[in-house]
Motif scaffolding. Structure first.
Motif, PDB file in Angstrom:
ATOM      1  N   ILE A 169      64.419  52.154 117.416  1.00 42.39           N
ATOM      2  CA  ILE A 169      64.821  51.458 116.195  1.00 42.39           C
ATOM      3  C   ILE A 169      64.049  52.048 115.025  1.00 42.39           C
ATOM      4  O   ILE A 169      62.815  52.058 115.027  1.00 42.39           O
ATOM      5  CB  ILE A 169      64.546  49.942 116.303  1.00 42.39           C
ATOM      6  CG1 ILE A 169      65.123  49.388 117.617  1.00 42.39           C
ATOM      7  CG2 ILE A 169      65.124  49.216 115.106  1.00 42.39           C
ATOM      8  CD1 ILE A 169      66.600  49.604 117.778  1.00 42.39           C
ATOM      9  N   TYR A 177      74.444  50.457 109.530  1.00 39.66           N
ATOM     10  CA  TYR A 177      73.767  50.877 110.763  1.00 39.66           C
ATOM     11  C   TYR A 177      74.266  52.262 111.172  1.00 39.66           C
ATOM     12  O   TYR A 177      75.460  52.556 111.076  1.00 39.66           O
ATOM     13  CB  TYR A 177      74.050  49.885 111.891  1.00 39.66           C
ATOM     14  CG  TYR A 177      73.445  48.514 111.659  1.00 39.66           C
ATOM     15  CD1 TYR A 177      72.122  48.250 111.989  1.00 39.66           C
ATOM     16  CD2 TYR A 177      74.203  47.481 111.106  1.00 39.66           C
ATOM     17  CE1 TYR A 177      71.564  46.994 111.777  1.00 39.66           C
ATOM     18  CE2 TYR A 177      73.665  46.229 110.888  1.00 39.66           C
ATOM     19  CZ  TYR A 177      72.341  45.988 111.226  1.00 39.66           C
ATOM     20  OH  TYR A 177      71.794  44.752 111.015  1.00 39.66           O
ATOM     21  N   LEU A 370      68.372  51.208 110.972  1.00 42.91           N
ATOM     22  CA  LEU A 370      68.736  49.970 110.281  1.00 42.91           C
ATOM     23  C   LEU A 370      69.061  50.266 108.825  1.00 42.91           C
ATOM     24  O   LEU A 370      68.456  51.151 108.219  1.00 42.91           O
ATOM     25  CB  LEU A 370      67.587  48.966 110.347  1.00 42.91           C
ATOM     26  CG  LEU A 370      67.020  48.637 111.732  1.00 42.91           C
ATOM     27  CD1 LEU A 370      65.920  47.595 111.594  1.00 42.91           C
ATOM     28  CD2 LEU A 370      68.113  48.138 112.651  1.00 42.91           C
ATOM     29  N   LYS A 382      65.120  43.180 114.157  1.00 44.52           N
ATOM     30  CA  LYS A 382      64.486  43.876 115.276  1.00 44.52           C
ATOM     31  C   LYS A 382      64.288  42.944 116.468  1.00 44.52           C
ATOM     32  O   LYS A 382      64.437  43.361 117.620  1.00 44.52           O
ATOM     33  CB  LYS A 382      63.144  44.464 114.825  1.00 44.52           C
ATOM     34  CG  LYS A 382      63.286  45.656 113.888  1.00 44.52           C
ATOM     35  CD  LYS A 382      61.927  46.216 113.489  1.00 44.52           C
ATOM     36  CE  LYS A 382      62.095  47.430 112.568  1.00 44.52           C
ATOM     37  NZ  LYS A 382      60.776  47.981 112.157  1.00 44.52           N
ATOM     38  N   ILE A 385      67.678  42.538 118.074  1.00 46.50           N
ATOM     39  CA  ILE A 385      68.024  43.762 118.807  1.00 46.50           C
ATOM     40  C   ILE A 385      67.305  43.791 120.149  1.00 46.50           C
ATOM     41  O   ILE A 385      67.901  44.108 121.189  1.00 46.50           O
ATOM     42  CB  ILE A 385      67.671  45.002 117.971  1.00 46.50           C
ATOM     43  CG1 ILE A 385      68.621  45.134 116.776  1.00 46.50           C
ATOM     44  CG2 ILE A 385      67.736  46.271 118.828  1.00 46.50           C
ATOM     45  CD1 ILE A 385      68.248  46.234 115.817  1.00 46.50           C
TER      46      ILE A 385
END
Length: 472
Positions: A169, A177, A370, A382, A385
């Motif tokens: 990430i 995204y 992101l 986050k 995710i």
């Protein structure tokens, strides 16, 4: 100041009952909470539980500590199971406290009964578990992510790198995204010096030389040829060893700060996972390991003999090496590890270590970038995710189960239902089904792991002859 006290059962059980009722009331009243960064926490998350269940006395602190440990273990196995674990423990305590003379029974005997009834529950869960369809997986991820675009990005990332690949990430300044497949091999058993890592948290170089030392570099003089070669050619060098003396590190740091050369010293961790990782890095780089343990001398290694790799990226947590020319060697190494794993599959610890080594040598990785967003929203994203990815892996690996179907099957199969502990176990499941989970489909691993881990903690807590409570 630390104080310690001991409570016997006459004082312990009523206090636990009071703390348990308070915990149940708190979970019933509070639906959402805010994190320290200011974003809302979902009730099913482990962070929500630790935020709202704050102890106010010694008994509560001890109770929460034990239950949080079980909830955390469950959460690591199956995303979103921490809340289920706490709720089961909450009701199980209430049911067990209704048993007359519970503490007079032997703990070993009660644990045997619990293991037996938990085994029936596991059989019920496994019998009614079903694989999830692609559409069901999308629904689960969509519910967790709460964002259609994020859901699509996560599904795309999972499709590209699979369950065993790595998804990184990263922050970005784009408006949406972005999913990008990355190449290279990843190693987490490294421990770089934080003061060598640039301010942005990434050391990235192209066409660096790599030197691997199976030992500790004690003297600066051992690195004369390497330091002079880096100084003359300005070629970056990745230097990996088990350790470095303070003299070596300070010398390299001063010269790096003055721009004389670009050398990155990296230590290997001392954890069990780092065993043989140096061999895997050597395979990826096409390098020979300088083993001081075998009598090799670092000072005799010419700078020109060090291999060059295509790219190296180093963060405080991970090393990424890109080097396409060694793919055949890496494939042979993976084949060797698979054969070794087959030979030692009966030893679970060794199999797990080999699996981690193989995973590092599989060049399947995805970067999920992101979009530009406020810091609080970024942290919240986050977290979602993380939960969504772990939930996806749990569902694809173990499937999910209808809670009511599993409960009914477990009741019909358990022939030891006459025992009070078994009665309490199923009374707990019945209440949870009636109040929250009737007809709901939950991950199979959640249904099993949370019940087993939380239940085991509760049995041990209530059957102890007394409790030492420590608080600061």
């Amino acid at each position: 100041m630390t104080t310690t006290s001991f409570l016997d059962n006459s004082a312990l059980l009523p206090s636990i009952q009071q703390a348990n009722e308070k915990m149940k009331s708190t979970l019933g009243r509070i639906e959402t909470s805010l994190s320290s960064q200011g974003y809302p926490l979902k009730k099913e998350t482990y962070h929500f539980l630790t935020k709202v269940l704050e102890p106010s006395n010694r008994i509560e602190r001890t109770l929460y500590m034990l239950l949080f440990q079980a909830a955390y273990q469950s959460e690591m196995l199956s995303a979103g199971s921490a809340y289920f674990a706490i709720r089961f423990a909450n009701e199980f305590i209430s049911q067990l406290l209704k048993i007359p003379n519970l503490t007079e029974r032997n703990e070993v005997e009660l644990m045997e009964v619990f293991e037996q009834v938990a085994g029936y529950w596991n059989k019920a869960v496994c019998t009614h578990s079903k694989n999830v369809t692609e559409e069901e997986l999308k629904e689960e991820i969509r519910a967790i992510s709460e964002d259609k675009e994020l859901c699509e990005a996560l599904l795309q990332a999972i499709t590209v790198c699979g369950l065993e690949g790595k998804i990184h990430i990263e922050d970005s300044i784009s408006n949406t995204y972005v999913v990008e497949q990355k190449s290279g091999y990843f190693f987490s058993s490294v421990k770089p010096f934080k003061f060598f890592i640039p301010a942005l948290g990434l050391w990235e170089v192209t066409n660096p030389k790599v030197m691997l030392v199976d030992g500790v570099i004690e003297q600066v003089s051992e690195l004369d040829k390497i330091l002079n070669g880096a100084l003359e050619t300005k070629i970056p060098v990745l230097l990996i060893a088990h350790g470095f003396s303070e003299e070596v590190i300070s010398t390299i740091k001063v010269n790096v700060d003055h721009g004389k050369f670009n050398i990155m010293p990296v230590r290997l961790t001392t954890e069990l996972d780092s065993l043989n990782v140096l061999n895997d890095i050597a395979t990826v780089c096409g390098a020979e390991i300088v083993s001081t343990l075998k009598g090799d001398m670092v000072c005799l290694v010419p700078f020109d003999s060090l291999p060059v790799v295509e790219k190296v990226k180093l963060t405080p947590r991970e090393l990424n090496i890109e080097n396409a020319k060694t793919r055949r060697g890496v494939s042979n190494q993976i084949r060797m590890l698979l054969e070794k794993r087959q030979e030692q599959q009966h030893i679970s610890d060794l199999s797990d270590l080999i699996d981690k080594r193989i995973q590092g040598l599989l060049a399947a990785s995805v970067a999920l970038r992101l979009p530009n967003m406020p810091p609080s929203k970024r942290e919240n994203t986050k977290v979602r995710i993380d939960v969504a990815l772990r939930q996806a892996k749990t569902l694809l690996t173990n499937g999910r189960v209808d809670f009511s179907d599993a409960f009914c099957f477990g009741m019909s199969e358990d022939y030891s239902f006459c025992d009070p502990v078994a009665n309490a176990f199923y009374a707990t499941l019945l209440k949870l089904e009636f109040e929250e989970f009737q007809g709901k489909k939950i991950p199979s691993l959640t249904a099993w792991a949370s019940v087993y881990l939380a239940g085991k903690a509760v049995v041990r807590l209530l059957t102890t002859g007394g409790l030492v409570v420590i608080t600061d």
